[in-house]
Design an enzyme around this catalytic site. Structure first.
Site, PDB file in Angstrom:
ATOM      1  N   TYR A   1       0.830  -1.210   0.000  1.00 30.25           N
ATOM      2  CA  TYR A   1       0.000   0.000   0.000  1.00 30.25           C
ATOM      3  C   TYR A   1       0.869   1.267   0.000  1.00 30.25           C
ATOM      4  CZ  TYR A   1      -4.259  -2.765   0.950  1.00 30.25           C
ATOM      5  OH  TYR A   1      -5.324  -3.636   0.879  1.00 30.25           O
TER       6      TYR A   1
ATOM      7  N   GLY B   1     -18.608  -0.005  -2.624  1.00 27.97           N
ATOM      8  CA  GLY B   1     -18.825  -0.253  -4.049  1.00 27.97           C
ATOM      9  C   GLY B   1     -18.117   0.725  -4.954  1.00 27.97           C
ATOM     10  N   GLY B   2     -17.169   1.479  -4.407  1.00 23.88           N
ATOM     11  CA  GLY B   2     -16.418   2.407  -5.247  1.00 23.88           C
ATOM     12  C   GLY B   2     -17.350   3.356  -5.977  1.00 23.88           C
ATOM     13  N   GLY B   3     -17.009   3.656  -7.181  1.00 25.59           N
ATOM     14  CA  GLY B   3     -17.812   4.611  -7.952  1.00 25.59           C
ATOM     15  C   GLY B   3     -18.954   3.962  -8.708  1.00 25.59           C
TER      16      GLY B   3
ATOM     17  N   ASN C   1      -9.060 -12.512  -1.956  1.00 25.31           N
ATOM     18  CA  ASN C   1      -9.400 -12.669  -3.380  1.00 25.31           C
ATOM     19  C   ASN C   1      -9.249 -14.107  -3.876  1.00 25.31           C
ATOM     20  OD1 ASN C   1      -9.722  -9.728  -3.807  1.00 25.31           O
ATOM     21  ND2 ASN C   1      -7.532  -9.690  -3.387  1.00 25.31           N
TER      22      ASN C   1
ATOM     23  N   TRP D   1     -13.513  -5.818   1.112  1.00 23.72           N
ATOM     24  CA  TRP D   1     -12.866  -4.589   0.670  1.00 23.72           C
ATOM     25  C   TRP D   1     -13.782  -3.839  -0.301  1.00 23.72           C
ATOM     26  CZ3 TRP D   1     -11.420  -4.112  -4.557  1.00 23.72           C
ATOM     27  CH2 TRP D   1     -11.126  -5.270  -5.274  1.00 23.72           C
ATOM     28  N   SER D   2     -13.570  -2.553  -0.404  1.00 24.33           N
ATOM     29  CA  SER D   2     -14.440  -1.680  -1.207  1.00 24.33           C
ATOM     30  C   SER D   2     -15.916  -1.894  -0.842  1.00 24.33           C
ATOM     31  CB  SER D   2     -14.205  -1.931  -2.703  1.00 24.33           C
ATOM     32  OG  SER D   2     -14.523  -0.782  -3.470  1.00 24.33           O
TER      33      SER D   2
END
Lengths: 290, 290, 290
Positions: free
Chosen positions: B51, B211-213, B157, B207-208
């Site tokens: 990161y 939902g991000g954009g 993942n 993660w996310s």
């Protein structure tokens, strides 16, 4: 008609199951259908709390009340877990699933009340609920089992992962996964749905075993070209195709006509030749096996 | 805020985890974010070696050095296994994965050095490495575990198959699979990713989780129409939607603003009604459940 | 050339296996190919009942008869279960599968007769038969095993679900699943096919390991840009790419030219650098790893 266990510890069902999905009809017709089915050796009837907008269990129950000896001659399957907006269920304002302990127990007990019986031979979770809490389901099933209100448990429309996840929380077997399977909707035979049931030594039930309206006219001739050789109708050949599978698929037929019940029953007398089985599959797929 | 175990043998994390993904920022701001999170009961911080181009662990470590008591008040997650071309890693000339025993051990020890701590509460394999040798990973994990440098292990993942394959080589449980899950990216709830974790009695991290954009403007109104009724922001409702799932999903929020940390924390006070949960899903999917 | 066990209890094969798929050719050429392979340490030969329209086993058998000591220097794999219309099999009028107990036993015994040997080192079910009855397969395998006619058993082209289902009916391990795997057909490395074999501690065999004609000219330069650095041909680099995988993939090469046999053998001397492995994958996929 052959009777067979879904799992070594039961239940034992007739090889073809009679579905009450469309039986939101006159009590007299339902009585006629039940008697015709029993006459043909089809002793297992498939319900759900929601069939006929929550009406079909009660209509079926009226026939049982008229003839108290009838219940002993049959096995009854019902389902729970789907809720949708309906005048009969004013608390629902969006279609959703409910597999909470409270709802499963209430729904099974309500099915008993509607059907006028003291037990279900098999209760299924109707759809995989994304909010399904396996510990809650395990508790509900155990309660219903200990009280003798439900003898066996299973699921419907579950993926292999969902089946194995829920099974891992139970101390007794899920005895079936009722899936859409037909010669036109044959993917469950290839994508793991049926494999996982064979791995767990339980038999699939098949809803819409004739494939609904998907058997398009132009294919019919090719798929069912062998029907005359078997002295069979296309519907009988479709059922025989499923019955030939080693997983012991139990087709659930859905009809409101006594003569169709009788027609379906005869499918169990057909023993499809392996090459005919593959030729029918080739006709549906438009290609031969690799 | 509720604290909960990812697995019966630990670790115990705050229900919402604070991600350091974007914390390639001033040490003072990171200190402010850490204190705000701890004030809100969010005690778990999510890192990875890579990161901020391999910088964020070190920046975070500077805050820990300034206040030695801080480490005892938190749990730290880090990850390893991704390598990419960077001035800080001149030996890499193509993005690739490395889950060799040597690299896992080196990377975990380097994370400890950067963070200025003697232990990671949880170390994850960041991505499923096609060249992953499960025996090598098992050896690396065992070494780190015996030395007390890493207390628990997991993956990120991974597919269900990859999770079960690696688990079969370990004598202790993988305690999580950190996946992209949000109301817009909800497929892991349906495709087996989350089922297999429930089967293994371990909790997913998400993660996310917002939902991000992908939450397009025109959908927002419909998806979050119930926000006012819950006195919640869309972000809070998104998190509450995940928290309502029976798998005990631990969302990892990613923000550089202390006020957003505080906003997220309040999501744990919302208990979404089941019908609202399904209505939100219906709004995202554009159709109701089958 | 390295020899390695497919499973801890055997069989032990040469790391590269020689396929007889295309060996419907002169006996003299087959003899030449066999000797070239053995000279290079490639001791394992892969057959199927149907190769060369049911001819190749017999042609191979003629070479064994000419030189009785040859059989002790090699391991023989064969397959069964596919039937198709052929002048040699007039009873088949549509391509189909037959994994009945009777056919498996008959087919294995017929392979022994054609090959002129008393044992197969490995027998595979050639394709997943939708009508496969796992109890019948288990009985056939047990019979062949007890009589010493077949030493080990496996499958080919099975999905992970099919593999685990059949395995659950056997008291001994399926030692392989022979799959199409190559740098261009790499999906089995990612979609669970290879994971499930690693979970069961058995090695995959790879058919079409060079990817057939799918390596399009315009990609070749990019994929194999490192070939000169390894003093390798593209074919050798393709094999080395498979050999580098931790699952211990056994490529099955298919050629009718002795010089190609020799060329392939040298692939086992190449140890691909991890970054080169990922760069080759990136060139094929057209994108780097996530």
């Amino acid at each position: 008609m052959e009777r067979k266990a879904l799992h070594k510890d039961g239940p034992i069902f007739s090889r073809i199951v009679v579905g009450a999905w469309r039986w939101n009809i006159a009590v007299e017709t339902v009585a006629q259908l039940i008697h015709k089915a029993l006459d043909m050796g089809m002793t297992t009837f498939d319900h759900a709390d929601i069939y006929g907008d929550h009406s079909n269990e009660e209509i079926f129950g009226r026939v049982l009340k008229q003839d108290p000896g009838l219940r002993q001659k049959m096995e009854i399957v019902s389902k729970c877990g789907i809720k949708f907006p309906s005048a009969k269920r004013p608390e629902s304002w969006v279609k959703h699933y409910d597999t909470s302990k409270k709802h499963i127990v209430w729904s099974a007990e309500n099915s008993l009340k509607m059907l006028g019986t003291d037990r279900l031979d098999l209760l299924l979770i109707h759809r995989p609920d994304p909010l399904l809490d396996p510990e809650a389901v395990a508790e509900a099933f155990s309660l219903l089992r200990q009280s003798g209100k439900v003898l066996h448990f299973g699921v419907s429309n579950f993926t292999p992962s969902q089946f194995e996840m829920l099974q891992s929380y139970l101390s007794f077997p899920l005895v079936t996964n009722q899936l859409e399977i037909s010669i036109t909707h044959h993917s469950p035979l290839f994508d793991g749905h049926v494999d996982v049931l064979m791995k767990h030594r339980v038999a699939p039930m098949a809803w819409s075993p004739l494939g609904g309206g998907s058997l398009m006219d132009q294919h019919l001739e090719q798929i069912f070209s062998k029907a005359p050789a078997y002295q069979a109708t296309p519907a009988q050949l479709s059922l025989a195709w499923l019955l030939r599978h080693p997983a012991s698929i139990f087709p659930v037929i859905g009809t409101t006509k006594p003569e169709r019940v009788a027609e379906s029953a005869k499918a169990t007398d057909i023993h499809l030749d392996v090459q005919d089985w593959f030729e029918m599959l080739k006709a549906v797929q438009g290609r031969e096996m690799p």
